[in-house]
Design a protein around this motif. Structure first.
Motif, PDB file in Angstrom:
ATOM      1  N   PHE A   1      -3.786  -7.209   5.339  1.00 13.22           N
ATOM      2  CA  PHE A   1      -5.104  -6.808   4.821  1.00 13.22           C
ATOM      3  C   PHE A   1      -5.171  -6.921   3.298  1.00 13.22           C
ATOM      4  O   PHE A   1      -5.769  -6.075   2.646  1.00 13.22           O
ATOM      5  N   ALA A   2      -4.576  -7.943   2.723  1.00  9.81           N
ATOM      6  CA  ALA A   2      -4.537  -8.024   1.264  1.00  9.81           C
ATOM      7  C   ALA A   2      -4.520  -9.444   0.691  1.00  9.81           C
ATOM      8  O   ALA A   2      -4.782  -9.615  -0.493  1.00  9.81           O
TER       9      ALA A   2
ATOM     10  N   GLY B   1       0.819  -1.204   0.000  1.00  2.00           N
ATOM     11  CA  GLY B   1       0.000   0.000   0.000  1.00  2.00           C
ATOM     12  C   GLY B   1       0.856   1.258   0.000  1.00  2.00           C
ATOM     13  O   GLY B   1       1.889   1.326  -0.675  1.00  2.00           O
TER      14      GLY B   1
ATOM     15  N   GLY C   1       3.121  -3.990  -9.033  1.00  5.31           N
ATOM     16  CA  GLY C   1       2.833  -5.227  -9.754  1.00  5.31           C
ATOM     17  C   GLY C   1       1.794  -6.062  -9.029  1.00  5.31           C
ATOM     18  O   GLY C   1       1.486  -5.803  -7.861  1.00  5.31           O
TER      19      GLY C   1
HETATM   20  N1  SAM Z   1      -0.682  -3.665   3.494  1.00  5.90           N
HETATM   21  C1  SAM Z   1      -1.078  -2.262   3.529  1.00  5.90           C
HETATM   22  C2  SAM Z   1      -1.443  -1.856   4.938  1.00  5.90           C
HETATM   23  O1  SAM Z   1      -1.642  -2.730   5.785  1.00  5.90           O
HETATM   24  O2  SAM Z   1      -1.518  -0.649   5.197  1.00  5.90           O
HETATM   25  C3  SAM Z   1      -2.236  -1.973   2.552  1.00  5.90           C
HETATM   26  C4  SAM Z   1      -3.518  -2.672   2.859  1.00  5.90           C
HETATM   27  S1  SAM Z   1      -4.863  -2.240   1.766  1.00  5.90           S
HETATM   28  C5  SAM Z   1      -6.251  -2.648   2.740  1.00  5.90           C
HETATM   29  C6  SAM Z   1      -4.825  -3.532   0.562  1.00  5.90           C
HETATM   30  C7  SAM Z   1      -3.718  -3.373  -0.448  1.00  5.90           C
HETATM   31  O3  SAM Z   1      -3.652  -4.546  -1.267  1.00  5.90           O
HETATM   32  C8  SAM Z   1      -3.920  -2.203  -1.399  1.00  5.90           C
HETATM   33  O4  SAM Z   1      -2.810  -1.353  -1.357  1.00  5.90           O
HETATM   34  C9  SAM Z   1      -4.060  -2.880  -2.761  1.00  5.90           C
HETATM   35  O5  SAM Z   1      -3.610  -2.105  -3.839  1.00  5.90           O
HETATM   36  C10 SAM Z   1      -3.243  -4.144  -2.543  1.00  5.90           C
HETATM   37  N2  SAM Z   1      -3.509  -5.238  -3.497  1.00  5.90           N
HETATM   38  C11 SAM Z   1      -4.700  -5.775  -3.824  1.00  5.90           C
HETATM   39  N3  SAM Z   1      -4.545  -6.738  -4.754  1.00  5.90           N
HETATM   40  C12 SAM Z   1      -3.213  -6.814  -5.012  1.00  5.90           C
HETATM   41  C13 SAM Z   1      -2.420  -7.610  -5.887  1.00  5.90           C
HETATM   42  N4  SAM Z   1      -2.998  -8.502  -6.683  1.00  5.90           N
HETATM   43  N5  SAM Z   1      -1.078  -7.421  -5.913  1.00  5.90           N
HETATM   44  C14 SAM Z   1      -0.505  -6.481  -5.106  1.00  5.90           C
HETATM   45  N6  SAM Z   1      -1.198  -5.699  -4.273  1.00  5.90           N
HETATM   46  C15 SAM Z   1      -2.542  -5.860  -4.214  1.00  5.90           C
END
Ligand code: SAM
Length: 327
Positions: A153-154, A74, A129
């Motif tokens: 969270f991802a 993120g 990516g």
């Molecule tokens: N990990 C960070 C945090 O805890 O602050 C961001 C959490 S945010 C709720 C979810 C993140 O997952 C977003 O930044 C989004 O762009 C990323 N994301 C979703 N699908 C993804 C993918 N296929 N590859 C990489 N990042 C992804």
């Protein structure tokens, strides 16, 4: 024209890509909040609680000098937490171009960040990516092996198809050293399915969140359906509005074992809070973050609705099999 196997595959690939784009666009469009906006958020205490959970995980499992892979990093909200853990190297990767841009700004010294903070003490590489599509072992061949991988969270965005869920685990497994640690926080499927079964229709929630399942899950049984691709829409006030996928934890654990992971622990956020609020250093951290008031009571500053939303999440720790090199 009747569908052939090939057509079905093509349609699945296309819709998977469209959903991945949707998720990326959603996060890319979310600009950085000012400190005032952040404090005024209806879920400010939930955000603080989640930061506390991530900090606890990082402090428990990181050692000085560790090489860290932050999947779906993120905007780099965890950079400071890693800095406090005195890591030696950081690679962050996210699908959202806008978020990686913000992450870069934060790493290089954020001009809007009020106080001028000293630069981070570790070198970093930040990439844009799709972590659940790309062969990261190829892209990051020169950066590996990592001591610890974090996906906060991802990881649930990888459960749209089996191929993506496998790619996610294969990527982490290939990049971690033997004995390396994989930490993460994601929606707790048990809680979400329980709430769905108790709901009158396909929607449930409270003043800070709602979840809506697609019509195809109207029977709410999920008995014969595949454990992948169980899609719902998640809305979290002032944070998320996205398609997401259920990650049945038992299936996840089994799949992770195929990629050489063993489970260290998995805990719902409520249980996590109860457990680690027994430790004075984490009570002190909670007090500093201000999520739970003075830290003596569970919800002293978190609203009841935020506390219920916290219950939707769980954290896990996996260890990659094998012994670390003695050198
Ligand atoms: N990990 C960070 C945090 O805890 O602050 C961001 C959490 S945010 C709720 C979810 C993140 O997952 C977003 O930044 C989004 O762009 C990323 N994301 C979703 N699908 C993804 C993918 N296929 N590859 C990489 N990042 C992804």
């Amino acid at each position: 024209r009747p569908h052939t196997q090939g057509d079905a595959q093509f349609l699945e690939d296309e819709s998977t890509k469209i959903f991945a784009r949707k998720v990326a666009d959603h996060y890319s469009a979310r600009s950085n909040q000012t400190l005032e906006e952040r404090e005024a958020s209806p879920i400010i205490h939930l955000k603080k609680l989640n930061n506390w959970i991530k900090s606890v995980l990082i402090q428990l499992y990181t050692r000085r000098g560790d090489a860290v892979l932050d999947l779906a990093c993120g905007k780099g909200g965890d950079l400071i937490k890693w800095d406090k853990a005195k890591i030696g190297y950081y690679v962050g990767i996210d699908i959202a171009e806008g978020s990686i841009k913000d992450c870069r700004t934060r790493y290089n010294g954020d001009a809007d960040h009020h106080q001028r903070r000293k630069k981070f003490s570790f070198p970093a590489r930040l990439l844009c990516g799709d972590c659940y599509e790309i062969r990261l072992d190829k892209v990051l061949a020169d950066d590996a092996p990592f001591d610890i991988c974090s996906c906060q969270f991802a990881l649930h965005y990888s459960w749209s198809t089996e191929a993506r869920a496998r790619r996610a685990l294969a990527n982490v497994s290939a990049l971690l050293r033997p004995g390396g640690i994989f930490i993460g926080t994601m929606p707790d499927a048990n809680v979400i399915i329980k709430k769905l079964r108790q709901a009158e229709g396909l929607v449930f929630g409270n003043s800070v969140y709602w979840i809506r399942f697609d019509e195809e899950f109207a029977d709410k049984k999920f008995k014969s359906s595949s454990p992948f691709g169980i899609k719902y829409t998640f809305h979290l006030e002032d944070a998320v509005d996205c398609p997401e996928w259920i990650v049945p934890f038992q299936v996840f654990q089994k799949l992770a074992e195929e990629y050489d992971f063993e489970l260290v622990f998995a805990k719902n956020s409520h249980e996590f809070v109860h457990e680690y609020m027994k430790k004075p250093e984490f009570v002190e951290l909670m007090r500093r973050l201000g999520a739970l008031g003075d830290g003596n009571q569970d919800q002293s500053t978190l609203s009841a609705d935020e506390w219920e939303a916290a219950y939707l999440y769980m954290s896990f720790v996996l260890r990659k099999r094998g012994q670390p090199d003695k050198t």
